[in-house]
Design a protein around this motif. Structure first.
Motif, PDB file in Angstrom:
ATOM      1  N   TRP A 279       0.837  -1.212   0.000  1.00  0.00           N
ATOM      2  CA  TRP A 279       0.000   0.000   0.000  1.00  0.00           C
ATOM      3  C   TRP A 279       0.864   1.251   0.000  1.00  0.00           C
ATOM      4  CZ3 TRP A 279      -4.397  -0.891  -1.809  1.00  0.00           C
ATOM      5  CH2 TRP A 279      -5.182  -1.976  -1.420  1.00  0.00           C
ATOM      6  N   ALA A 280       1.958   1.234   0.752  1.00  0.00           N
ATOM      7  CA  ALA A 280       2.846   2.398   0.802  1.00  0.00           C
ATOM      8  C   ALA A 280       3.428   2.683  -0.583  1.00  0.00           C
ATOM      9  CB  ALA A 280       3.963   2.163   1.815  1.00  0.00           C
ATOM     10  N   GLU A 281       3.885   1.641  -1.262  1.00  0.00           N
ATOM     11  CA  GLU A 281       4.444   1.813  -2.596  1.00  0.00           C
ATOM     12  C   GLU A 281       3.385   2.286  -3.586  1.00  0.00           C
ATOM     13  OE1 GLU A 281       6.221  -2.007  -3.309  1.00  0.00           O
ATOM     14  OE2 GLU A 281       7.955  -1.542  -2.041  1.00  0.00           O
ATOM     15  N   ALA A 282       2.185   1.723  -3.480  1.00  0.00           N
ATOM     16  CA  ALA A 282       1.094   2.143  -4.369  1.00  0.00           C
ATOM     17  C   ALA A 282       0.755   3.611  -4.136  1.00  0.00           C
ATOM     18  CB  ALA A 282      -0.141   1.265  -4.148  1.00  0.00           C
ATOM     19  N   PHE A 283       0.728   4.036  -2.870  1.00  0.00           N
ATOM     20  CA  PHE A 283       0.428   5.436  -2.598  1.00  0.00           C
ATOM     21  C   PHE A 283       1.525   6.337  -3.144  1.00  0.00           C
ATOM     22  CE2 PHE A 283       0.756   9.423  -0.394  1.00  0.00           C
ATOM     23  CZ  PHE A 283      -0.494   9.941  -0.677  1.00  0.00           C
ATOM     24  N   LEU A 284       2.791   5.981  -2.958  1.00  0.00           N
ATOM     25  CA  LEU A 284       3.877   6.818  -3.465  1.00  0.00           C
ATOM     26  C   LEU A 284       3.810   6.966  -4.979  1.00  0.00           C
ATOM     27  CD1 LEU A 284       6.876   5.771  -1.207  1.00  0.00           C
ATOM     28  CD2 LEU A 284       5.676   7.979  -1.264  1.00  0.00           C
ATOM     29  N   ASP A 285       3.479   5.897  -5.683  1.00  0.00           N
ATOM     30  CA  ASP A 285       3.292   5.991  -7.137  1.00  0.00           C
ATOM     31  C   ASP A 285       2.144   6.939  -7.467  1.00  0.00           C
ATOM     32  OD1 ASP A 285       5.360   4.218  -7.616  1.00  0.00           O
ATOM     33  OD2 ASP A 285       4.036   2.488  -7.914  1.00  0.00           O
ATOM     34  N   PHE A 286       1.034   6.804  -6.733  1.00  0.00           N
ATOM     35  CA  PHE A 286      -0.134   7.662  -6.927  1.00  0.00           C
ATOM     36  C   PHE A 286       0.226   9.119  -6.638  1.00  0.00           C
ATOM     37  CE2 PHE A 286      -4.165   9.568  -5.493  1.00  0.00           C
ATOM     38  CZ  PHE A 286      -4.973   9.282  -6.578  1.00  0.00           C
ATOM     39  N   TRP A 287       0.940   9.366  -5.557  1.00  0.00           N
ATOM     40  CA  TRP A 287       1.342  10.714  -5.153  1.00  0.00           C
ATOM     41  C   TRP A 287       2.239  11.355  -6.221  1.00  0.00           C
ATOM     42  CZ3 TRP A 287       0.484  15.043  -3.133  1.00  0.00           C
ATOM     43  CH2 TRP A 287       1.473  15.907  -2.665  1.00  0.00           C
ATOM     44  N   GLU A 288       3.200  10.612  -6.735  1.00  0.00           N
ATOM     45  CA  GLU A 288       4.075  11.152  -7.775  1.00  0.00           C
ATOM     46  C   GLU A 288       3.273  11.525  -9.021  1.00  0.00           C
ATOM     47  OE1 GLU A 288       7.216  12.163  -7.583  1.00  0.00           O
ATOM     48  OE2 GLU A 288       7.127  11.600  -5.472  1.00  0.00           O
ATOM     49  N   THR A 289       2.297  10.700  -9.373  1.00  0.00           N
ATOM     50  CA  THR A 289       1.433  11.002 -10.518  1.00  0.00           C
ATOM     51  C   THR A 289       0.634  12.271 -10.270  1.00  0.00           C
ATOM     52  OG1 THR A 289       1.258   8.667 -11.092  1.00  0.00           O
ATOM     53  CG2 THR A 289      -0.447  10.130 -11.966  1.00  0.00           C
ATOM     54  N   GLN A 290       0.093  12.412  -9.061  1.00  0.00           N
ATOM     55  CA  GLN A 290      -0.684  13.605  -8.730  1.00  0.00           C
ATOM     56  C   GLN A 290       0.176  14.863  -8.792  1.00  0.00           C
ATOM     57  OE1 GLN A 290      -4.138  13.435  -8.241  1.00  0.00           O
ATOM     58  NE2 GLN A 290      -3.609  11.420  -9.007  1.00  0.00           N
ATOM     59  N   LYS A 291       1.392  14.796  -8.280  1.00  0.00           N
ATOM     60  CA  LYS A 291       2.288  15.963  -8.318  1.00  0.00           C
ATOM     61  C   LYS A 291       2.660  16.315  -9.744  1.00  0.00           C
ATOM     62  CE  LYS A 291       5.705  14.909  -5.700  1.00  0.00           C
ATOM     63  NZ  LYS A 291       6.906  14.920  -4.853  1.00  0.00           N
ATOM     64  N   THR A 292       2.905  15.304 -10.566  1.00  0.00           N
ATOM     65  CA  THR A 292       3.273  15.532 -11.956  1.00  0.00           C
ATOM     66  C   THR A 292       2.146  16.202 -12.726  1.00  0.00           C
ATOM     67  OG1 THR A 292       4.757  13.636 -11.930  1.00  0.00           O
ATOM     68  CG2 THR A 292       4.030  14.407 -14.093  1.00  0.00           C
ATOM     69  N   GLN A 293       0.905  15.801 -12.434  1.00  0.00           N
ATOM     70  CA  GLN A 293      -0.245  16.350 -13.133  1.00  0.00           C
ATOM     71  C   GLN A 293      -0.650  17.737 -12.613  1.00  0.00           C
ATOM     72  OE1 GLN A 293      -3.249  13.340 -12.735  1.00  0.00           O
ATOM     73  NE2 GLN A 293      -2.278  12.010 -14.252  1.00  0.00           N
ATOM     74  N   SER A 294      -0.058  18.146 -11.501  1.00  0.00           N
ATOM     75  CA  SER A 294      -0.405  19.420 -10.896  1.00  0.00           C
ATOM     76  C   SER A 294       0.697  20.439 -11.140  1.00  0.00           C
ATOM     77  CB  SER A 294      -0.594  19.216  -9.386  1.00  0.00           C
ATOM     78  OG  SER A 294      -0.698  20.450  -8.739  1.00  0.00           O
ATOM     79  N   SER A 295       0.352  21.680 -11.119  1.00  0.00           N
ATOM     80  CA  SER A 295       1.360  22.739 -11.256  1.00  0.00           C
ATOM     81  C   SER A 295       2.055  23.012  -9.924  1.00  0.00           C
ATOM     82  CB  SER A 295       0.711  24.014 -11.781  1.00  0.00           C
ATOM     83  OG  SER A 295      -0.276  24.462 -10.856  1.00  0.00           O
ATOM     84  N   VAL A 296       1.644  22.322  -8.847  1.00  0.00           N
ATOM     85  CA  VAL A 296       2.225  22.518  -7.525  1.00  0.00           C
ATOM     86  C   VAL A 296       3.635  21.968  -7.464  1.00  0.00           C
ATOM     87  CG1 VAL A 296       2.018  21.887  -5.089  1.00  0.00           C
ATOM     88  CG2 VAL A 296       0.007  22.555  -6.366  1.00  0.00           C
ATOM     89  N   ALA A 297       3.878  20.880  -8.195  1.00  0.00           N
ATOM     90  CA  ALA A 297       5.177  20.203  -8.153  1.00  0.00           C
ATOM     91  C   ALA A 297       6.249  21.125  -8.598  1.00  0.00           C
ATOM     92  CB  ALA A 297       5.171  18.981  -9.057  1.00  0.00           C
TER      93      ALA A 297
END
Length: 85
Positions: free
Chosen positions: A67-85
Motif C-alpha cells: 500500500w505504501a508503494e502504491a500510494f507513493l506511485d499515486f502521489w508522484e502522478t498527482q504531483k506531476t499532473q499538478s502545477s504545484v510540483a
C-alpha cells in the motif's frame, strides 16, 4: 507486523492541499474497488508536524509495504499532473 512509514516534506500550502486530496482520492479509489483491489482500502494514518523553518511534514503510516508503494506511485502522478510540483 511492522508498520511502513513514509515521510513527506511539503514545500507549500498548495502541496499540502494536494496531498490531502491525494490521500482522500487514493483511499476512495481503493474503497470503490478500482484497479482490482476487491474494495479493500489500506489501513493508514497521517500525522502532521510543523518544522521550525515553516515547512509542513507529513508522516504516512501504512500496515503493508504494498500500500505504501502504491500510494507513493499515486502521489508522484498527482504531483506531476499538478502545477504545484
Amino acid at each position: 507486523m511492522n508498520d511502513v512509514v513514509v515521510d513527506l516534506r511539503l514545500g507549500s500550502v498548495e502541496e499540502n492541499t494536494l496531498l490531502t486530496t491525494a490521500v482522500d482520492d487514493f483511499v476512495g479509489m481503493l474503497s470503490s474497488g478500482h484497479e482490482d483491489t476487491e474494495g479493500d482500502a489500506p489501513d493508514m494514518m497521517v500525522h502532521t508536524a510543523y518544522e521550525a523553518d515553516g515547512h509542513v511534514s507529513k508522516r504516512l503510516i501504512f500496515q503493508d509495504r504494498t500500500w505504501a508503494e502504491a500510494f507513493l506511485d499515486f502521489w508522484e502522478t498527482q504531483k506531476t499532473q499538478s502545477s504545484v510540483a
